[in-house]
Design a protein around this motif. Sequence first.
Motif, PDB file in Angstrom:
ATOM      1  N   CYS A 226       0.846  -1.210   0.000  1.00 35.23           N
ATOM      2  CA  CYS A 226       0.000   0.000   0.000  1.00 35.23           C
ATOM      3  C   CYS A 226       0.876   1.252   0.000  1.00 35.23           C
ATOM      4  CB  CYS A 226      -0.913   0.001   1.224  1.00 35.23           C
ATOM      5  SG  CYS A 226      -2.101  -1.354   1.259  1.00 35.23           S
ATOM      6  N   SER A 227       1.914   1.253   0.819  1.00 32.14           N
ATOM      7  CA  SER A 227       2.849   2.374   0.840  1.00 32.14           C
ATOM      8  C   SER A 227       3.589   2.485  -0.482  1.00 32.14           C
ATOM      9  CB  SER A 227       3.858   2.195   1.979  1.00 32.14           C
ATOM     10  OG  SER A 227       3.208   2.131   3.235  1.00 32.14           O
ATOM     11  N   HIS A 228       3.908   1.340  -1.055  1.00 31.66           N
ATOM     12  CA  HIS A 228       4.627   1.284  -2.332  1.00 31.66           C
ATOM     13  C   HIS A 228       3.842   2.029  -3.412  1.00 31.66           C
ATOM     14  CE1 HIS A 228       6.983  -1.613  -5.237  1.00 31.66           C
ATOM     15  NE2 HIS A 228       7.077  -0.361  -5.589  1.00 31.66           N
ATOM     16  N   ARG A 229       2.529   1.837  -3.445  1.00 31.03           N
ATOM     17  CA  ARG A 229       1.690   2.514  -4.448  1.00 31.03           C
ATOM     18  C   ARG A 229       1.833   4.027  -4.348  1.00 31.03           C
ATOM     19  NH1 ARG A 229      -3.486  -0.565  -2.036  1.00 31.03           N
ATOM     20  NH2 ARG A 229      -2.878  -2.704  -2.578  1.00 31.03           N
ATOM     21  N   VAL A 230       1.799   4.512  -3.132  1.00 30.05           N
ATOM     22  CA  VAL A 230       1.858   5.961  -2.920  1.00 30.05           C
ATOM     23  C   VAL A 230       3.234   6.505  -3.297  1.00 30.05           C
ATOM     24  CG1 VAL A 230       1.681   7.806  -1.204  1.00 30.05           C
ATOM     25  CG2 VAL A 230       0.073   5.895  -1.165  1.00 30.05           C
TER      26      VAL A 230
ATOM     27  N   ALA B  97      -7.512  -1.557  -9.934  1.00 30.40           N
ATOM     28  CA  ALA B  97      -7.130  -1.120  -8.594  1.00 30.40           C
ATOM     29  C   ALA B  97      -7.988  -1.792  -7.541  1.00 30.40           C
ATOM     30  CB  ALA B  97      -7.257   0.400  -8.486  1.00 30.40           C
ATOM     31  N   ASN B  98      -9.266  -1.948  -7.829  1.00 32.36           N
ATOM     32  CA  ASN B  98     -10.171  -2.569  -6.870  1.00 32.36           C
ATOM     33  C   ASN B  98      -9.897  -4.060  -6.707  1.00 32.36           C
ATOM     34  OD1 ASN B  98     -12.611  -2.184  -5.139  1.00 32.36           O
ATOM     35  ND2 ASN B  98     -13.450  -3.720  -6.530  1.00 32.36           N
TER      36      ASN B  98
ATOM     37  N   ASP C 222      -1.505   0.755 -12.960  1.00 32.61           N
ATOM     38  CA  ASP C 222      -0.095   0.380 -12.856  1.00 32.61           C
ATOM     39  C   ASP C 222       0.440   0.586 -11.449  1.00 32.61           C
ATOM     40  OD1 ASP C 222       0.427  -0.145 -15.788  1.00 32.61           O
ATOM     41  OD2 ASP C 222      -0.233   1.939 -15.894  1.00 32.61           O
ATOM     42  N   LEU C 223      -0.052   1.628 -10.768  1.00 29.87           N
ATOM     43  CA  LEU C 223       0.396   1.901  -9.402  1.00 29.87           C
ATOM     44  C   LEU C 223       0.000   0.787  -8.454  1.00 29.87           C
ATOM     45  CD1 LEU C 223       0.670   4.698 -10.761  1.00 29.87           C
ATOM     46  CD2 LEU C 223      -0.055   5.714  -8.605  1.00 29.87           C
ATOM     47  N   PHE C 224      -1.107   0.110  -8.754  1.00 34.27           N
ATOM     48  CA  PHE C 224      -1.555  -0.987  -7.916  1.00 34.27           C
ATOM     49  C   PHE C 224      -0.932  -2.317  -8.358  1.00 34.27           C
ATOM     50  CE2 PHE C 224      -4.391   2.180  -6.514  1.00 34.27           C
ATOM     51  CZ  PHE C 224      -4.964   1.754  -5.323  1.00 34.27           C
ATOM     52  N   LEU C 225      -0.730  -2.464  -9.649  1.00 31.44           N
ATOM     53  CA  LEU C 225      -0.189  -3.725 -10.155  1.00 31.44           C
ATOM     54  C   LEU C 225       1.284  -3.923  -9.814  1.00 31.44           C
ATOM     55  CD1 LEU C 225      -1.822  -4.097 -13.683  1.00 31.44           C
ATOM     56  CD2 LEU C 225      -2.098  -5.621 -11.710  1.00 31.44           C
TER      57      LEU C 225
ATOM     58  N   ASP D 235      -4.866   5.682   3.908  1.00 29.87           N
ATOM     59  CA  ASP D 235      -5.360   4.730   2.910  1.00 29.87           C
ATOM     60  C   ASP D 235      -4.769   5.087   1.551  1.00 29.87           C
ATOM     61  OD1 ASP D 235      -7.570   2.510   2.255  1.00 29.87           O
ATOM     62  OD2 ASP D 235      -7.526   3.979   0.643  1.00 29.87           O
ATOM     63  N   SER D 236      -4.181   4.085   0.910  1.00 26.77           N
ATOM     64  CA  SER D 236      -3.425   4.351  -0.321  1.00 26.77           C
ATOM     65  C   SER D 236      -4.283   4.958  -1.422  1.00 26.77           C
ATOM     66  CB  SER D 236      -2.764   3.068  -0.821  1.00 26.77           C
ATOM     67  OG  SER D 236      -3.727   2.079  -1.151  1.00 26.77           O
ATOM     68  N   LEU D 237      -5.488   4.444  -1.638  1.00 24.09           N
ATOM     69  CA  LEU D 237      -6.317   4.991  -2.715  1.00 24.09           C
ATOM     70  C   LEU D 237      -6.731   6.424  -2.409  1.00 24.09           C
ATOM     71  CD1 LEU D 237      -7.747   4.666  -5.394  1.00 24.09           C
ATOM     72  CD2 LEU D 237      -9.698   3.661  -4.173  1.00 24.09           C
ATOM     73  N   ALA D 238      -7.108   6.683  -1.155  1.00 28.92           N
ATOM     74  CA  ALA D 238      -7.492   8.038  -0.770  1.00 28.92           C
ATOM     75  C   ALA D 238      -6.326   9.006  -0.959  1.00 28.92           C
ATOM     76  CB  ALA D 238      -7.971   8.056   0.679  1.00 28.92           C
ATOM     77  N   ILE D 239      -5.132   8.565  -0.588  1.00 31.00           N
ATOM     78  CA  ILE D 239      -3.952   9.412  -0.738  1.00 31.00           C
ATOM     79  C   ILE D 239      -3.674   9.696  -2.214  1.00 31.00           C
ATOM     80  CG2 ILE D 239      -1.449   9.533  -0.431  1.00 31.00           C
ATOM     81  CD1 ILE D 239      -1.833   7.851   2.126  1.00 31.00           C
ATOM     82  N   ILE D 240      -3.723   8.658  -3.030  1.00 32.53           N
ATOM     83  CA  ILE D 240      -3.430   8.821  -4.451  1.00 32.53           C
ATOM     84  C   ILE D 240      -4.446   9.752  -5.116  1.00 32.53           C
ATOM     85  CG2 ILE D 240      -3.370   7.611  -6.674  1.00 32.53           C
ATOM     86  CD1 ILE D 240      -2.160   5.204  -5.127  1.00 32.53           C
ATOM     87  N   MET D 241      -5.718   9.601  -4.758  1.00 33.05           N
ATOM     88  CA  MET D 241      -6.732  10.460  -5.351  1.00 33.05           C
ATOM     89  C   MET D 241      -6.580  11.908  -4.861  1.00 33.05           C
ATOM     90  SD  MET D 241      -7.996   8.460  -7.430  1.00 33.05           S
ATOM     91  CE  MET D 241      -9.197   9.600  -8.109  1.00 33.05           C
ATOM     92  N   TYR D 242      -6.165  12.066  -3.616  1.00 29.13           N
ATOM     93  CA  TYR D 242      -5.895  13.412  -3.092  1.00 29.13           C
ATOM     94  C   TYR D 242      -4.743  14.050  -3.867  1.00 29.13           C
ATOM     95  CZ  TYR D 242      -4.104  17.035   0.050  1.00 29.13           C
ATOM     96  OH  TYR D 242      -3.639  18.216   0.574  1.00 29.13           O
ATOM     97  N   LEU D 243      -3.675  13.296  -4.061  1.00 32.80           N
ATOM     98  CA  LEU D 243      -2.537  13.802  -4.826  1.00 32.80           C
ATOM     99  C   LEU D 243      -2.950  14.141  -6.251  1.00 32.80           C
ATOM    100  CD1 LEU D 243       0.239  11.306  -3.655  1.00 32.80           C
ATOM    101  CD2 LEU D 243       0.028  13.715  -3.003  1.00 32.80           C
ATOM    102  N   GLU D 244      -3.818  13.313  -6.822  1.00 36.01           N
ATOM    103  CA  GLU D 244      -4.278  13.537  -8.193  1.00 36.01           C
ATOM    104  C   GLU D 244      -5.049  14.850  -8.309  1.00 36.01           C
ATOM    105  OE1 GLU D 244      -5.151  12.285 -12.299  1.00 36.01           O
ATOM    106  OE2 GLU D 244      -3.505  12.244 -10.859  1.00 36.01           O
TER     107      GLU D 244
END
Length: 229
Positions: A23-27, A108-109, A176-179, A76-85
Motif C-alpha cells: 500500500c505504501s509502495h503505491r503511494v 485497482a479494486n 499500474d500503481l496498484f499492479l 489509505d493508499s487509494l485516498a492518498i493517491i486520489m488526493y494527490l491527483e
Amino acid sequence: MATGSRSGDKNQLKLYSYWISSCSHRVRIALNLKGLNYEYRAVDLRKDEQFSPEFSKLNPVGTVPVLVDGDFVVADSLAIIMYLEEKYPQYPLLPQDLQKRGINYQVANIVSSSIQPNQIPLYLRVRLPKYTEKVGPYESLAWAKCSIEKGFTAIEKLLKDHSGRYATGDEVFLADLFLAPQIHAATNRFHVDMTQFPLLSRLDEAYNETPAFRDTTPEKQPDAPAKAS
C-alpha cells in the motif's frame, strides 16, 4: 519511528510508510511520478509502531500509509493517491477516456479489495501466536498464493484488449500503481509462478525499466533491512 528526509522544507509532504508495505509502495510511485519531494517517515510494523500514541493521532486505524500535507492528514493508499491527483495535477494518473478510466478503477479494486485482504493471514501467522496454533506453517502461504493467482487470472483477461506498454496503454495510470507492488510482492514474498501470467510479466518488465517504479521498490527504502538491498 525513523525518518528519512528528502529535503529541508518544513512544509513538505510527509509519508508514513513501511518498506515492504505494498500500500505504501503505491503511494511512493504516485509521488515519484508527480515529481513531489517528501519526507519519508518509517513506521516499523514488526515493532507495532502503528499502534503508538503518536501514530494513532494520525491514523486511529493503525495502518500505513499516511500522508501529511501541511495541516491535512489522509490515510489509505487509494485516498492518498486520489488526493494527490486532485491537488497536484502534473502527470495525471487517470486517463481522459471514461471507459479506460473505468478499467483502471476495476484493476485497482481487484488488487486492493480481492487480492490483498487475503494476504493478511500470512501476516497474522507471523505476528499472532494464537493464529499459528490454528493454522499450519504453509496453509496461510497457500491461501495467499491462491488469492493472488485468482486475481491475476482475472486481471490478465480484463487487460487483454486494453494493455500497451503499460496496463491500459502506453502511459502509466492508476492501474499500474496498484499492479507493480502486487506483482513485486507476488514474486518476492509469495513465490508465485509468474509464467502463468505473460501479460503481467510483460508489464513487470516495463515497470522495472521505468525509474519512477524502480526507485520505489521495497528494498530501496530507508527502513529496508540490509539483507533486502
